[in-house]
Design a protein around this motif. Structure first.
Motif, PDB file in Angstrom:
ATOM      1  N   VAL A  27      33.989  44.254  53.300  1.00 19.99           N
ATOM      2  CA  VAL A  27      34.719  45.032  52.277  1.00 19.99           C
ATOM      3  C   VAL A  27      33.823  45.348  51.074  1.00 19.99           C
ATOM      4  N   LYS A  28      32.514  45.420  51.326  1.00 18.78           N
ATOM      5  CA  LYS A  28      31.602  45.805  50.235  1.00 18.78           C
ATOM      6  C   LYS A  28      31.905  47.233  49.808  1.00 18.78           C
ATOM      7  N   ALA A  29      31.292  47.611  48.669  1.00 16.66           N
ATOM      8  CA  ALA A  29      31.470  48.980  48.145  1.00 16.66           C
ATOM      9  C   ALA A  29      32.954  49.329  48.026  1.00 16.66           C
TER      10      ALA A  29
ATOM     11  N   ALA B 284      35.511  48.126  49.532  1.00 16.87           N
ATOM     12  CA  ALA B 284      36.067  48.339  50.870  1.00 16.87           C
ATOM     13  C   ALA B 284      35.767  49.752  51.371  1.00 16.87           C
ATOM     14  N   TYR B 285      34.471  50.095  51.340  1.00 21.30           N
ATOM     15  CA  TYR B 285      34.004  51.399  51.822  1.00 21.30           C
ATOM     16  C   TYR B 285      34.848  52.527  51.210  1.00 21.30           C
ATOM     17  N   GLY B 286      35.129  52.375  49.921  1.00 21.74           N
ATOM     18  CA  GLY B 286      35.852  53.416  49.196  1.00 21.74           C
ATOM     19  C   GLY B 286      37.362  53.342  49.301  1.00 21.74           C
TER      20      GLY B 286
ATOM     21  N   GLY C  67      32.308  46.219  59.725  1.00 23.40           N
ATOM     22  CA  GLY C  67      32.396  47.083  58.549  1.00 23.40           C
ATOM     23  C   GLY C  67      33.071  48.388  58.913  1.00 23.40           C
ATOM     24  N   ILE C  68      32.264  49.381  59.217  1.00 27.14           N
ATOM     25  CA  ILE C  68      32.766  50.746  59.389  1.00 27.14           C
ATOM     26  C   ILE C  68      33.896  50.828  60.414  1.00 27.14           C
ATOM     27  N   MET C  69      33.823  50.019  61.470  1.00 26.01           N
ATOM     28  CA  MET C  69      34.878  50.132  62.491  1.00 26.01           C
ATOM     29  C   MET C  69      36.234  49.718  61.933  1.00 26.01           C
TER      30      MET C  69
HETATM   31  C1  LIG Z   1      27.256  46.430  55.600  1.00 22.36           C
HETATM   32  C2  LIG Z   1      26.870  45.305  56.450  1.00 22.36           C
HETATM   33  C3  LIG Z   1      27.539  45.065  57.662  1.00 22.36           C
HETATM   34  C4  LIG Z   1      28.592  46.010  58.197  1.00 22.36           C
HETATM   35  O1  LIG Z   1      27.952  47.111  58.796  1.00 22.36           O
HETATM   36  P1  LIG Z   1      28.830  48.196  59.585  1.00 22.36           P
HETATM   37  O2  LIG Z   1      27.818  49.076  60.194  1.00 22.36           O
HETATM   38  O3  LIG Z   1      29.636  48.906  58.551  1.00 22.36           O
HETATM   39  O4  LIG Z   1      29.652  47.437  60.526  1.00 22.36           O
HETATM   40  C5  LIG Z   1      27.204  43.948  58.382  1.00 22.36           C
HETATM   41  N1  LIG Z   1      26.244  43.099  57.963  1.00 22.36           N
HETATM   42  C6  LIG Z   1      25.566  43.305  56.816  1.00 22.36           C
HETATM   43  C7  LIG Z   1      24.520  42.340  56.403  1.00 22.36           C
HETATM   44  C8  LIG Z   1      25.846  44.405  56.022  1.00 22.36           C
HETATM   45  O5  LIG Z   1      25.173  44.610  54.881  1.00 22.36           O
END
Ligand SMILES: *Cc1c(COP(=O)(O)O)cnc(C)c1O
Length: 368
Positions: free
Chosen positions: A34-36, A38-40, A216-218
């Motif tokens: 959920v960085k950034a 939560a991706y916006g 993340g993105i998924m």
């Molecule tokens: C952002 C990040 C992820 C998630 O990447 P996605 O491609 O969005 O799944 C996983 N691990 C680290 C260390 C990250 O910085």
């Protein structure tokens, strides 16, 4: 009436996508990344759909505080670790797990006063060449951490550069998996390797599945390996919809131009719609004429340059469209229509990640 643009966050889609990550890795635990913000999508809003995750991974200490403020008591992981020594006080206070990628972070830990030993994620640079200890230095870093009273369990972690593609003659990750395995195989502790792309593509290998995956993105319905695969192929649902209305309709004659720089010139008479959405809302200015867009759920294309507050669309496939008609920039449209953010990103020469993260502050957001 406010300006008609809005973003919708679909919490059921977030929950669905998280379930997809779990289905890919049934014997592993899932970090929802959920960085950034939560991706916006907004941490607080994303949390509603992702609260079934085993933990939340992010970068920013302020975002970790926001999660604790939501009463999340489970694991929170700082993916880049701390940025200065005193950040460790917040880690102790909020029970944050944190990555350790360099000697300086170990020095800070060694000097940190705490009654509660920290759970750390020791990061190996297995080929990405961004953060982490190289294979040759990894074991010494592990031994140093293992000797510190400030340290509880040590999880071993690495990150892939090419999990979304077949490169290096193989599946893009084989050399990194091998480097990680060689450097760590006789060390104790849990492991975490897979991002979304590896979670979707490479979990047949138990070494990649490991103990934790980092989705993340998924989680947001974005496809890491678009256009090789799309969201229908991976059964992912858009968690963000950006939608607006037509403000006006224009009849353009052959030879007339549309928008700044007269970048588009009509070859024949053309009915166009003017949409209340521009680059100040987060729509990419670099999306060229011909980028996909939905009007009343019907697929059509943009026309001319994107301006700050508006863009134009070709209404040829939607003759009934008029001012007030609904426009879907990406996400879920009316009547079951859908425009994956990946397609818009592709047209603009970028990736879905960037469009989600760029959703502008001025766009009102509704959680559905
Ligand atoms: C952002 C990040 C992820 C998630 O990447 P996605 O491609 O969005 O799944 C996983 N691990 C680290 C260390 C990250 O910085």
């Amino acid at each position: 009436m406010p300006r008609p643009i809005e973003a919708l966050i679909h919490t059921d889609a977030l929950a669905h996508n998280l379930a997809r990550a779990r289905a890919c890795a049934p014997d592993a635990r899932v970090w929802a990344v959920v960085k950034a913000n939560a991706y916006g999508h907004g941490i607080e809003r994303a949390f509603v759909g992702l609260r079934g995750a085993d933990g939340f991974a992010l970068l920013d200490l302020a975002e970790a505080e926001r999660l604790r403020a939501l009463d999340w008591r489970g694991p929170i992981l700082l993916l880049e670790g701390v940025f200065e020594a005193r950040d460790l006080e917040l880690c102790s206070r909020l029970n944050l797990w944190h990555a350790v990628h360099c000697e300086q972070q170990i020095d800070w830990l060694a000097a940190h006063k705490t009654h509660q030993p920290h759970r750390v994620f020791l990061k190996m640079n297995s080929g990405m060449n961004r953060l982490g200890f190289r294979a040759g230095a990894f074991r010494a870093a592990w031994a140093r951490l293992n000797g510190l009273p400030q340290v509880d369990e040590i999880t071993l972690v690495t990150h892939f550069s090419d999990a979304d593609a077949d490169r290096f003659g193989k599946n893009g990750i084989a050399h990194q998996v091998q480097a990680f395995h060689e450097a760590t195989h006789d060390l104790p502790g849990e492991r975490s390797l897979a991002n979304s792309a590896a979670t979707l593509r490479h979990l047949a290998d138990p070494r990649v599945r490991a103990d934790w995956v980092r989705a993340g993105i998924m989680s947001y319905g974005g496809v890491p390996d678009f256009p090789e695969h799309d969201s229908a192929f991976w059964d992912l649902r858009p968690a963000m919809t950006l939608r607006s209305h037509l403000l006006a309709v224009q009849q353009v004659e052959a030879g007339e131009s549309v928008g700044y720089g007269s970048a588009f010139v009509a070859e024949q008479p053309l009915r166009i719609g003017i949409v209340a959405c521009g680059y100040a809302d987060g729509y990419p200015r670099h999306a060229p004429s011909g980028s996909p867009i939905l009007v009343d759920g019907v697929r059509t294309t943009t026309v001319g340059r994107v301006s700050m507050d508006m863009l134009a669309v070709d209404l040829t496939p939607v003759p009934a469209a008029q001012p007030g008609s609904e426009v879907t920039l990406w996400g879920e449209g009316p009547h079951g229509s859908r425009l994956p953010v990946d397609e818009v990103a592709r047209a603009a020469g970028t990736i879905g990640y960037e469009l989600m993260c760029a959703l502008a502050q001025r766009v009102p957001v509704t959680v559905v």
